[in-house]
Design an enzyme around this catalytic site. Structure first.
Site, PDB file in Angstrom:
ATOM      1  N   SER A   1       0.861  -1.189   0.000  1.00  0.00           N
ATOM      2  CA  SER A   1       0.000   0.000   0.000  1.00  0.00           C
ATOM      3  C   SER A   1       0.891   1.230   0.000  1.00  0.00           C
ATOM      4  O   SER A   1       1.617   1.492   0.959  1.00  0.00           O
ATOM      5  CB  SER A   1      -0.892   0.005   1.241  1.00  0.00           C
ATOM      6  OG  SER A   1      -1.426   1.301   1.408  1.00  0.00           O
TER       7      SER A   1
ATOM      8  N   HIS B   1      -1.178  -1.385  -4.280  1.00  0.00           N
ATOM      9  CA  HIS B   1      -2.459  -1.023  -3.659  1.00  0.00           C
ATOM     10  C   HIS B   1      -2.521   0.486  -3.438  1.00  0.00           C
ATOM     11  O   HIS B   1      -1.659   1.064  -2.780  1.00  0.00           O
ATOM     12  CB  HIS B   1      -2.583  -1.774  -2.331  1.00  0.00           C
ATOM     13  CG  HIS B   1      -3.910  -1.630  -1.660  1.00  0.00           C
ATOM     14  ND1 HIS B   1      -5.025  -2.344  -2.036  1.00  0.00           N
ATOM     15  CD2 HIS B   1      -4.311  -0.861  -0.620  1.00  0.00           C
ATOM     16  CE1 HIS B   1      -6.046  -2.030  -1.252  1.00  0.00           C
ATOM     17  NE2 HIS B   1      -5.637  -1.116  -0.385  1.00  0.00           N
TER      18      HIS B   1
ATOM     19  N   MET C   1      -9.218   7.903  -0.550  1.00  0.00           N
ATOM     20  CA  MET C   1     -10.107   8.297   0.563  1.00  0.00           C
ATOM     21  C   MET C   1     -10.641   9.703   0.327  1.00  0.00           C
ATOM     22  O   MET C   1      -9.920  10.580  -0.156  1.00  0.00           O
ATOM     23  CB  MET C   1      -9.324   8.274   1.881  1.00  0.00           C
ATOM     24  CG  MET C   1      -8.648   6.950   2.186  1.00  0.00           C
ATOM     25  SD  MET C   1      -7.921   6.947   3.828  1.00  0.00           S
ATOM     26  CE  MET C   1      -6.967   5.416   3.763  1.00  0.00           C
TER      27      MET C   1
ATOM     28  N   HIS D   1      -8.383   1.018  -4.175  1.00  0.00           N
ATOM     29  CA  HIS D   1      -9.331   0.716  -3.104  1.00  0.00           C
ATOM     30  C   HIS D   1     -10.112   1.995  -2.828  1.00  0.00           C
ATOM     31  O   HIS D   1      -9.576   2.924  -2.225  1.00  0.00           O
ATOM     32  CB  HIS D   1      -8.522   0.239  -1.886  1.00  0.00           C
ATOM     33  CG  HIS D   1      -9.328  -0.011  -0.660  1.00  0.00           C
ATOM     34  ND1 HIS D   1      -8.756  -0.171   0.585  1.00  0.00           N
ATOM     35  CD2 HIS D   1     -10.669  -0.124  -0.476  1.00  0.00           C
ATOM     36  CE1 HIS D   1      -9.701  -0.379   1.478  1.00  0.00           C
ATOM     37  NE2 HIS D   1     -10.871  -0.347   0.875  1.00  0.00           N
TER      38      HIS D   1
ATOM     39  N   MET E   1     -12.349   4.148  -0.943  1.00  0.00           N
ATOM     40  CA  MET E   1     -13.006   4.388   0.348  1.00  0.00           C
ATOM     41  C   MET E   1     -13.705   5.738   0.229  1.00  0.00           C
ATOM     42  O   MET E   1     -13.296   6.731   0.830  1.00  0.00           O
ATOM     43  CB  MET E   1     -11.967   4.376   1.473  1.00  0.00           C
ATOM     44  CG  MET E   1     -11.463   2.968   1.769  1.00  0.00           C
ATOM     45  SD  MET E   1      -9.883   2.985   2.624  1.00  0.00           S
ATOM     46  CE  MET E   1      -8.793   3.160   1.223  1.00  0.00           C
TER      47      MET E   1
ATOM     48  N   GLY F   1      -4.994  -4.572   6.031  1.00  0.00           N
ATOM     49  CA  GLY F   1      -4.935  -3.875   7.307  1.00  0.00           C
ATOM     50  C   GLY F   1      -4.210  -4.642   8.402  1.00  0.00           C
ATOM     51  O   GLY F   1      -4.630  -5.729   8.787  1.00  0.00           O
TER      52      GLY F   1
ATOM     53  N   GLY G   1       1.050  -2.070   4.157  1.00  0.00           N
ATOM     54  CA  GLY G   1       1.596  -0.723   4.045  1.00  0.00           C
ATOM     55  C   GLY G   1       2.783  -0.536   4.967  1.00  0.00           C
ATOM     56  O   GLY G   1       3.944  -0.528   4.534  1.00  0.00           O
TER      57      GLY G   1
END
Ligand code: DX5
Ligand code: ZN
Length: 220
Positions: free
Chosen positions: A7, A32, A36, A65, A67, A175, A196
């Site tokens: 990430s 990744h 956000m 991804h 979000m 995560g 990450g």
């Protein structure tokens, strides 16, 4: 096939191209990218222009991804910007089947992302329209959080549902993952592992990816 997806949220943005080359040298195959919007999650990060820039400098699979609220407004734009994989949160989209289909029609791989406290029943009907599921093992918004251990049981149940239905849906997990817990996660059925802090946290991304691949290569 086990794939490591670093990430970039935890990378040094002033040296992004170098960081990307470093993780590729370690064997990473997916990049990744955490998008956000400050509404769906309490943080703002990366958008479409950055994805376009990354596309120009790498042949790695770009995994965005999302979000964000109203992901249907942006999902196809990310494919057009060069993303190979686009995941949309089940909590954010009341017309998930339509958004997943639009991602596929645009030439992307469509993913369903799901938060730790959301039941798997909320995505089961949409599985035939998805290429992958992204199980969140932290509440999205920030890197560097602790892995929520109930995610292991959820992951096993997800694996069973996919296998029982004879689907080819891949499972990605995101995560709190590093070399200390990756083996249990891979054994429980995840194929694409986002990391990450585990990759960029110690300033040696090439070595960190190799370590994750070593630790995660288990016989299942
Ligand atoms: C969390 C993001 C993650 C995050 C992972 O909201 O979706 O992708 O960057 O970072 P680590 O591996 O540090 O938990
Ligand atoms: Zn993520």
């Amino acid at each position: 096939m086990l794939e490591i997806a670093p990430s970039i949220l935890s990378s040094d943005f002033t040296r992004l191209a170098e960081e990307i080359r470093a993780v590729q040298a370690g064997g990473a195959t997916v990049l990744h990218v955490d998008v956000m919007d400050g509404h769906f999650v309490p943080n703002i990060t990366i958008g479409i222009p950055v994805v376009e820039s990354i596309r120009k400098i790498t042949d790695l699979t770009i995994d965005t991804h999302l979000m964000i609220e109203e992901p249907s407004r942006f999902a196809v734009k990310f494919v057009e910007a060069g993303a190979d994989m686009v995941s949309v949160h089940v909590e954010a989209d009341v017309h998930l089947q339509r958004t997943l289909t639009a991602i596929r029609e645009a030439g992307g791989q469509a993913g369903i992302a799901i938060n730790p406290a959301t039941s798997l029943t909320s995505l089961e009907e949409a599985l035939p329209f998805a290429d992958f599921v992204l199980l969140m093992s932290v509440n999205p918004g920030f890197g560097g959080q602790k892995f929520i251990h109930t995610s292991i049981d959820k992951l096993r149940r997800m694996r069973r549902i996919i296998d029982d239905r004879g689907l080819k849906t891949r499972i990605e997990i995101d995560g709190g993952i590093d070399a200390s817990n990756i083996a249990e996660i891979v054994e429980s059925g995840a194929e694409i592992i986002v990391s990450g802090t585990g990759v960029f946290g110690k300033g040696k991304p090439t070595e960190a990816v190799k370590e994750l691949l070593d630790a995660g290569t288990v016989w299942v």
